[in-house]
Design a protein around this motif. Sequence first.
Motif, mmCIF file in Angstrom:
data_model
loop_
_atom_site.group_PDB
_atom_site.id
_atom_site.type_symbol
_atom_site.label_atom_id
_atom_site.label_comp_id
_atom_site.label_asym_id
_atom_site.label_seq_id
_atom_site.Cartn_x
_atom_site.Cartn_y
_atom_site.Cartn_z
ATOM 1 N N LEU A 23 4.036 3.834 -21.894
ATOM 2 C CA LEU A 23 4.248 2.380 -22.016
ATOM 3 C C LEU A 23 3.068 1.416 -22.124
ATOM 4 O O LEU A 23 2.927 0.673 -22.944
ATOM 5 N N LEU A 24 1.883 1.787 -21.262
ATOM 6 C CA LEU A 24 0.654 1.215 -21.068
ATOM 7 C C LEU A 24 -0.105 1.445 -22.478
ATOM 8 O O LEU A 24 -0.743 0.393 -22.990
ATOM 9 N N TYR A 25 0.136 2.519 -23.062
ATOM 10 C CA TYR A 25 -0.745 2.897 -24.557
ATOM 11 C C TYR A 25 -0.117 1.902 -25.548
ATOM 12 O O TYR A 25 -0.680 1.361 -26.267
ATOM 13 N N MET A 26 1.386 2.094 -25.400
ATOM 14 C CA MET A 26 1.951 1.281 -26.563
ATOM 15 C C MET A 26 1.676 -0.283 -26.217
ATOM 16 O O MET A 26 1.383 -0.670 -27.253
ATOM 17 N N PHE A 27 1.614 -0.712 -25.173
ATOM 18 C CA PHE A 27 1.399 -2.273 -24.976
ATOM 19 C C PHE A 27 -0.084 -2.551 -25.520
ATOM 20 O O PHE A 27 -0.018 -3.594 -26.200
ATOM 21 N N GLN A 29 -1.945 -0.762 -27.327
ATOM 22 C CA GLN A 29 -2.242 -0.725 -28.838
ATOM 23 C C GLN A 29 -1.589 -1.484 -30.080
ATOM 24 O O GLN A 29 -2.010 -1.833 -30.976
ATOM 25 N N TYR A 30 -0.154 -1.985 -29.669
ATOM 26 C CA TYR A 30 0.801 -2.369 -30.662
ATOM 27 C C TYR A 30 0.927 -3.928 -30.202
ATOM 28 O O TYR A 30 0.937 -4.715 -30.824
ATOM 29 N N MET A 31 1.595 -4.084 -28.822
ATOM 30 C CA MET A 31 2.037 -5.169 -28.425
ATOM 31 C C MET A 31 1.127 -6.367 -28.396
ATOM 32 O O MET A 31 1.018 -7.633 -28.594
ATOM 33 N N LEU A 32 -0.202 -5.990 -27.404
ATOM 34 C CA LEU A 32 -0.821 -7.141 -27.025
ATOM 35 C C LEU A 32 -1.774 -7.424 -27.982
ATOM 36 O O LEU A 32 -2.005 -8.773 -28.172
ATOM 37 N N PRO A 33 -2.092 -6.918 -29.195
ATOM 38 C CA PRO A 33 -2.853 -7.449 -30.172
ATOM 39 C C PRO A 33 -2.144 -8.404 -30.860
ATOM 40 O O PRO A 33 -2.533 -9.381 -31.394
ATOM 41 N N ARG A 34 -0.674 -8.016 -31.119
ATOM 42 C CA ARG A 34 -0.108 -9.061 -31.875
ATOM 43 C C ARG A 34 0.161 -10.256 -31.174
ATOM 44 O O ARG A 34 0.208 -11.495 -31.525
ATOM 45 N N MET A 35 0.457 -10.228 -29.830
ATOM 46 C CA MET A 35 0.592 -11.431 -29.032
ATOM 47 C C MET A 35 -0.831 -12.208 -29.001
ATOM 48 O O MET A 35 -0.713 -13.380 -28.901
ATOM 49 N N LEU A 36 -1.940 -11.455 -28.798
ATOM 50 C CA LEU A 36 -3.236 -12.373 -28.980
ATOM 51 C C LEU A 36 -3.570 -12.949 -30.407
ATOM 52 O O LEU A 36 -3.687 -14.034 -30.156
ATOM 53 N N PHE A 37 -3.058 -12.265 -31.238
ATOM 54 C CA PHE A 37 -3.178 -12.745 -32.644
ATOM 55 C C PHE A 37 -2.189 -14.149 -32.924
ATOM 56 O O PHE A 37 -2.843 -15.177 -33.169
ATOM 57 N N MET A 38 -1.083 -14.103 -32.169
ATOM 58 C CA MET A 38 -0.152 -14.913 -32.263
ATOM 59 C C MET A 38 -0.637 -16.358 -31.498
ATOM 60 O O MET A 38 -0.722 -17.644 -32.063
ATOM 61 N N PHE A 39 -1.120 -16.236 -30.307
ATOM 62 C CA PHE A 39 -1.816 -16.987 -29.370
ATOM 63 C C PHE A 39 -3.023 -17.653 -29.956
ATOM 64 O O PHE A 39 -3.180 -19.212 -29.901
ATOM 65 N N LEU A 40 -4.035 -16.798 -30.469
ATOM 66 C CA LEU A 40 -4.940 -17.418 -31.249
ATOM 67 C C LEU A 40 -4.826 -18.265 -32.582
ATOM 68 O O LEU A 40 -5.416 -19.326 -32.450
#
Length: 48
Positions: A23-27, A29-40
């Motif tokens: 779960l940590l690896y999936m977050f 690699q996939y979830m956190l960069p998308r959330m960061l991109f949306m936030f930025l």
Amino acid sequence: MPQLVPFYFVNQLVYGLSFMLMLLYMFSQYMLPRMLFMFLSRMFMTKL
């Protein structure tokens, strides 16, 4: 069979830790960069 009880807990521990690592690896690699991109992108759009 009480002598198998510790193996049950070791099995639960191994599967629990492997699930948490997956779960940590999936977050990371996939979830956190998308959330960061949306936030930025939202922050950039509000400053325009």
